[in-house]
Write an enzyme that holds these catalytic residues in place. Structure first.
Site, PDB file in Angstrom:
ATOM      1  N   ASP A   1     138.482 134.743  87.920  1.00 43.54           N
ATOM      2  CA  ASP A   1     137.382 135.209  87.146  1.00 43.54           C
ATOM      3  C   ASP A   1     138.108 135.713  85.862  1.00 43.54           C
ATOM      4  O   ASP A   1     139.129 136.336  85.736  1.00 43.54           O
ATOM      5  CB  ASP A   1     136.582 135.996  87.803  1.00 43.54           C
ATOM      6  CG  ASP A   1     135.542 136.930  87.069  1.00 43.54           C
ATOM      7  OD1 ASP A   1     134.657 136.002  86.595  1.00 43.54           O
ATOM      8  OD2 ASP A   1     135.040 137.960  87.066  1.00 43.54           O
TER       9      ASP A   1
ATOM     10  N   ASP B   1     136.364 140.032  90.980  1.00 42.86           N
ATOM     11  CA  ASP B   1     135.971 141.186  91.420  1.00 42.86           C
ATOM     12  C   ASP B   1     134.404 141.502  91.547  1.00 42.86           C
ATOM     13  O   ASP B   1     134.066 142.496  91.887  1.00 42.86           O
ATOM     14  CB  ASP B   1     136.517 142.265  90.274  1.00 42.86           C
ATOM     15  CG  ASP B   1     135.497 141.906  88.812  1.00 42.86           C
ATOM     16  OD1 ASP B   1     135.346 140.781  88.572  1.00 42.86           O
ATOM     17  OD2 ASP B   1     135.236 143.029  88.445  1.00 42.86           O
TER      18      ASP B   1
END
Length: 1135
Positions: free
Chosen positions: A415, A828
């Site tokens: 990400d 996350d």
């Protein structure tokens, strides 16, 4: 298996109770009061109690259930069959030889699992017996948590955790709100606001709450923490009032009440139906490449075992076909057994040979591997270099089954926001109608550096533009879900509103929103508070402006925008909307779109996160229509999300563009260094993000994913609009293949200097087109293959505008590709969970977007930079250690059992065992197991600093290189060679009729003991030769295990044991050691066994050394030079 556990549970429940009885919603009677007559039928549904059960076993089902689970493993089941065969038929070895190791393995595993489950029972009891306060007949009574029922009205006080899922009825605060932290659920420590419905918020005493007459209709339990659909029907004296209930009214079990004295709430989901309990469902089991190799080797050895048994059975009957050769006397066969049908005798003999050779399958290997993985995982958790002082967090291992997979990663999917970047937003600038504003650019009359060429607030042109500018600032002060937290009292002075300016601080689940609100504060517009449904802001003239908050159209990842509807004190109603440029520009009908778009694109290229802001004025008729649309959607129990999305789509249109904002999200510390190291290690890094292309591309350049000489290939909507997707894919394919001469760039090959480095950028819309199944007769069927072909030839790929599900689709596509590479996903946030679960290895970052990624991951690390050590050091060590462990186990068992096979040729295939029962039983349990376990925990073939400095070493172990078939065959051949040397070496020694010191001849048990002694010493010395990292523990375990073997043999044969019927080993070991030729044989045979492996290693290291071996050689040379210099300095001093 696309179906999740909750869906399966729902289907099972439906079929169990009958489809006609199944309802998709439930009705809860608050305080267990029936509704008034004539309103609705009173149907009391059955709900579970509030007991939480996280344990797996009960006292009664532990033994059968645990045994069933353990015997589902192939090796355990196989040994159970062998043990039963030994019990049923007359076999050459005692059932103890199979039974004892199996009993040991089963018992150790059962004790471990039983202890873990006992801890779960203990934790469950602590939770289930916790006292809760319930309102009963107007009084508060205490009862145990497990006795709580759906419909009970619960009193919860400040800092108490909610005992089940509750709907808020009222609170100690006048506005009916309460503050909650959900840190134990998703890690978010910020205070979230929850609301009571208007009609019940005034009931804030026990007797008042007891008078509430209402029912709640809501959906059946769902595991989604952030989704809830329901409505409350309140029965007044007049018609019943229906109010919508959403996730803002639902208090989840495990969350904690904060900054609110007390609340009253009604239980709607209890026990195992709470959202927290539904999220306990275990994830699908991931299996490592090493485990798959182990199972393949096991099948090969099983085939070898059956072949050995068949060969021996056939040769036995060939041997006995000679009339002079019959069944040996010592097998003690009865006449009845001798007269059985030949097929029955052959089958019995086949089983007996299977039992005799069954030790080639190493049952103890599975226990050793389990212990190695479990104990080895602590090295990650104990690593001080992976401790983050800022967060106060260490790395976490959620599953130890995949440790070695960390050393095999070929693709990393990461990400961007919060993973590569800090997710610590800082407001940089805003642009209103093409005029740019920078906070604090003018300070005390001085123009700050970097402010040149900017239009400042002081120089805003014209009154009309000024009005637009202030509307823009008001929009950002109002369009958010930020909470204001007053600063604590210090020395008796209340900090908060000070001299008309707010010094309180802001809390939100989104760091972007806090940055924007703080940015507006620096530009002169301060958001003060939300109180009684009224938002207050302080303008530049220090005047407080109040706006009634009418509606909040919450943000979601599909719309990529949020809106608020507010009424100014003048009576005007505004809809303020903020969101991504791609979701705002198509809905704008006026405003300076071109100037704002140009600024947005410029900021995106610089790597800034941009948002656009627009508004719409609503007249009373329009607002009434909007209110009706939203209310209908909110009250719906079926498809509420879909109806809300349709309502939002109709409301958020005909907007007037105000401007745009730019927020910076800084790159994480050492993120670029980590990505560069991963590239050198031969790992391909893909960035999957929801951000726009320009912003993501700028981050990719900053993080060294793309270099300045990288040739960027674009596969985006913009390009596919100009030419067809088919043409674009084939053009890109020709480009990359022309450069590589039609050869696919190998993932792990070094990039040559003259080779063009390609980087691919693809967006979500184009990916959907690529992934779409092809229609018959069209060319779209091979789009996936073409796409994969392009990706394989690119050193880095950026996927932007990705939905969470698309991230998982990308990972799945690469996993299923021809090479079946090992993938790792790291993120996350909640939007990364799907790809974390899909990848072979999932890693969660302990970021600011909650703990869902951490909860669903296999491993969790504080920062992205820790990935470097996790893969290049820990992953490398784990793979090296476990691959040696697996190969060594098979090797030592071949050495152990092949002499037994050869011995049958010299004993008339009579199934006579070569080794004593004690040796057969303890070989894998005691004599050879501890040294390899210690090796697999502590071996460091190269210093960890070198592994970090030289990532190329990771390539040496890529693609499961140490567990490939050629390596496996080499270890097997080495085992067969050693077995032949041991057996025939001892045989030729005995052929010359060796005598002991007192003139006695050696017997068959002495022969077997001699072979076994050479065997134990050879396999232990082999491991010692393979060990590069020596500590006092290694010395103690390796030499200690040999001493233990000698001491055990002396005691076993030197004492008359009362529990043995016969003692064939009495004085055998001492007699053997009293013979000089036996000592000589042991030394010669050990040397002859180890010599070829040593010679092979020397030749290979000299002629074809790997990078690892070159570094080891260099390190040894350096040590030699240091020692030489030290010795020469000593000699000079002596002179």
């Amino acid at each position: 298996m696309g179906m999740d556990f909750s869906t399966l549970r729902t289907l099972i429940s439906r079929y169990c109770v009958g489809e006609e009885n199944w309802v998709d919603s439930r009705t809860i009677y608050i305080g267990h009061k029936e509704p008034p007559p004539g309103t609705e039928a009173f149907i009391q549904q059955r709900f579970p109690d509030n007991r939480i059960v996280s344990s797996k076993y009960t006292f009664w089902n532990f033994i059968p259930k645990n045994m069933f689970e353990q015997f589902r493993r192939v090796a355990n089941f196989y040994f159970l069959i062998i043990f039963l065969v030994q019990l049923i038929i007359d076999t050459p070895t005692s059932p103890v030889t199979s039974g004892l190791p199996l009993f040991f393995v089963i018992t150790v595993t059962a004790i471990k699992q039983g202890y873990e489950d006992w801890l779960r029972h203990k934790a469950d009891n602590a939770v289930n017996q916790c006292p809760v306060h319930v309102v009963h007949h107007g009084k508060v009574v205490r009862k145990q948590s497990r006795k709580l029922r759906v419909g009970d009205v619960v009193l919860v006080k400040e800092d108490e955790a909610f005992p089940c899922d509750l709907i808020l009825l009222s609170s100690s605060r006048d506005d009916g709100t309460c503050f909650v932290t959900t840190a134990s659920l998703d890690g978010e420590s910020s205070h979230k606001t929850y609301y009571a419905v208007q009609e019940t918020k005034a009931y804030n005493a026990e007797k008042e709450v007891d008078t509430i007459h209402a029912t709640i209709e809501c959906e059946q339990p769902q595991p989604d923490l952030y989704k809830f659909v329901g409505r409350i029907n309140i029965y007044m004296t007049t018609e019943p009032v229906a109010r919508p209930l959403g996730s803002e009214n639902l208090l989840l079990r495990g969350a904690t009440l904060k900054n609110t004295e007390y609340i009253y709430a009604v239980a709607i989901y209890t026990g195992m139906e709470t959202k927290m309990a539904l999220n306990y469902q275990s994830k699908s089991q991931k299996r490592s490449a090493v485990e798959k190799s182990m199972n393949a080797y096991l099948v090969v050895y099983l085939c070898i075992l059956i072949s050995k048994a068949l060969i021996n059975t056939a040769l036995k009957y060939v041997w006995q076909s000679d009339p002079n050769k019959d069944e040996p006397f010592y097998n003690q066969k009865t006449e009845a057994e001798r007269q059985r049908h030949v097929l029955i005798r052959a089958f019995t003999d086949f089983l007996a040979f299977m039992v005799l050779f069954n030790y080639i399958i190493p049952v103890s290997m599975y226990v050793t591997v389990e212990m190695q993985k479990f104990l080895g995982s602590y090295f990650i958790m104990w690593d001080d270099e992976m401790f983050d002082e800022e967060l106060g967090e260490r790395a976490v291992v959620n599953t130890s089954d995949l440790n070695e997979e960390l050393g095999q990663v070929e693709y990393v999917f990461t990400d961007k926001t919060g993973t590569l970047t800090e997710n610590n937003m800082e407001f940089i600038e805003c642009c209103v109608d093409g005029h740019v504003y920078v906070p604090h650019a003018i300070c005390n009359g001085q123009v700050m550096p970097g402010a040149a060429g900017m239009d400042m607030i002081d120089s805003s042109p014209g009154p009309a533009a000024r009005e637009h500018e202030e509307l823009f600032f008001r929009a950002l002060c109002l369009c958010h879900t930020v909470q204001v937290k007053e600063e604590d009292t210090v020395d008796g002075i209340k900090h908060g509103i000070h001299q008309g300016k707010s010094t309180s601080f802001y809390i939100s689940s989104s760091p972007d929103e806090v940055a924007l609100v703080e940015g507006m504060k620096r530009l002169g517009f301060t958001y003060l508070r939300l109180k009684d449904g009224r938002m207050e802001i302080l303008n530049r003239e220090d005047e407080v402006e109040k706006f009634d908050l009418l509606e909040v159209l919450t943000f979601d990842s599909v719309r990529r925008r949020m809106s608020v509807i507010v009424r100014a004190s003048t009576g005007e109603v505004y809809l303020f909307c903020k969101g991504a440029d791609s979701s705002i520009f198509p809905r704008v009908i006026s405003g300076k779109v071109d100037q704002v778009r140009a600024r947005v694109e410029q900021n995106a290229v610089e790597g800034l996160r941009t948002l656009c802001v627009a508004y719409r004025s609503l007249n009373p008729e329009q607002y009434e229509e909007v209110f009706q649309q939203l209310n209908r959607a909110k009250l719906a129990l079926q498809d509420r999300d879909k109806q809300l999305a349709e309502a939002y789509d109709l409301i958020e249109k005909d907007l007037i563009l105000l401007g745009a904002t730019a927020v910076e999200d800084r790159l994480q510390e050492k993120a670029a260094d980590t990505i560069e190291s991963l590239h050198k290690a031969g790992i391909k890094v893909w960035v999957l993000t929801g951000d726009k292309m320009e912003t993501a591309a700028a981050t990719c350049y900053a993080s060294k994913l793309f270099h300045r000489n990288t040739q960027i290939l674009e596969l985006t909507t913009k390009r596919t609009e100009e030419q067809s997707l088919h043409d674009v894919l084939f053009e890109l394919s020709r480009t990359v293949l022309r450069q590589h001469g039609g050869m696919t760039r190998d993932t792990f090959s070094e990039l040559s200097g003259d080779c063009t480095d390609y980087g691919l950028i693809i967006d979500g819309a184009t990916l959907s087109a690529v992934m779409r199944p092809g229609q018959e007769g069209s060319n779209s069927g091979n789009y996936k293959e073409k796409f994969l072909e392009i990706c394989r030839n690119c050193s880095a790929v950026l996927c932007c505008r990705m939905a969470p599900l698309q991230k998982a689709q990308i990972v799945k596509l690469i996993k299923a590709s021809e090479e079946h590479p090992i993938t790792l996903a790291i993120g996350d946030g909640a939007n990364d969970v799907s790809m974390i679960l899909e990848a072979h290895v999932g890693i969660g970052i302990m970021g600011k977007e909650g703990r869902q990624a951490v909860r669903n991951s296999d491993y969790a690390i504080p920062k992205f930079k820790h990935l470097k050590k996790m893969l290049l050091v820990h992953g490398h060590y784990y793979y090296i250690r476990i691959s040696e462990l697996v190969q060594y186990f098979f090797y030592k068992n071949v050495c152990f059992i092949f002499p037994q096979f050869l011995y049958q040729f010299f004993c008339g295939f009579s199934q006579q065992p070569l080794y004593d029962t004690a040796y057969l039983t303890l070989y894998n349990i005691s004599f050879t197991s501890l040294p390899i376990l210690l090796y697999s925990l502590m071996e460091q073939h190269i210093n960890m600093d070198i592994l970090k400095k030289d990532p190329c070493l990771y390539r040496d172990i890529a693609k499961n290189s140490l567990l490939r078939w050629p390596t496996f065959i080499y270890w097997t051949i080495l085992g067969v060679y050693d077995a032949i040397v041991m057996f025939f070496g001892a045989y030729f020694l005995f052929d010359n009729t060796t005598f002991t010191s007192n003139g006695q001849m050696f017997g068959n048990w002495t022969f077997g003991t001699l072979v076994f002694t050479v065997l134990v010493f050879t396999v232990t010395f082999k491991l010692a030769l393979d060990t590069h990292y020596w500590t006092w523990i290694n010395h103690f375990i390796i030499w200690g295990s040999l001493i233990f073997f000698v001491v055990f043999s002396l005691l076993w044969g030197g004492i008359i044991w009362p529990f043995l019927n016969y003692q064939r080993m009495y004085y055998v070991f001492m007699q053997m050691l009293s013979s000089g030729p036996a000592w000589l044989s042991i030394i010669l045979l050990i040397t002859a066994s180890l010599l070829p492996d040593v010679v092979k290693k020397v030749i290979w290291r000299t002629l074809w050394p790997t990078t690892t071996e070159r570094i080891q050689q260099g390190r040894n040379n350096k040590r030699y030079e240091i020692a030489l210099a030290y010795m020469s300095s000593d000699s000079l001093l002596m002179e």
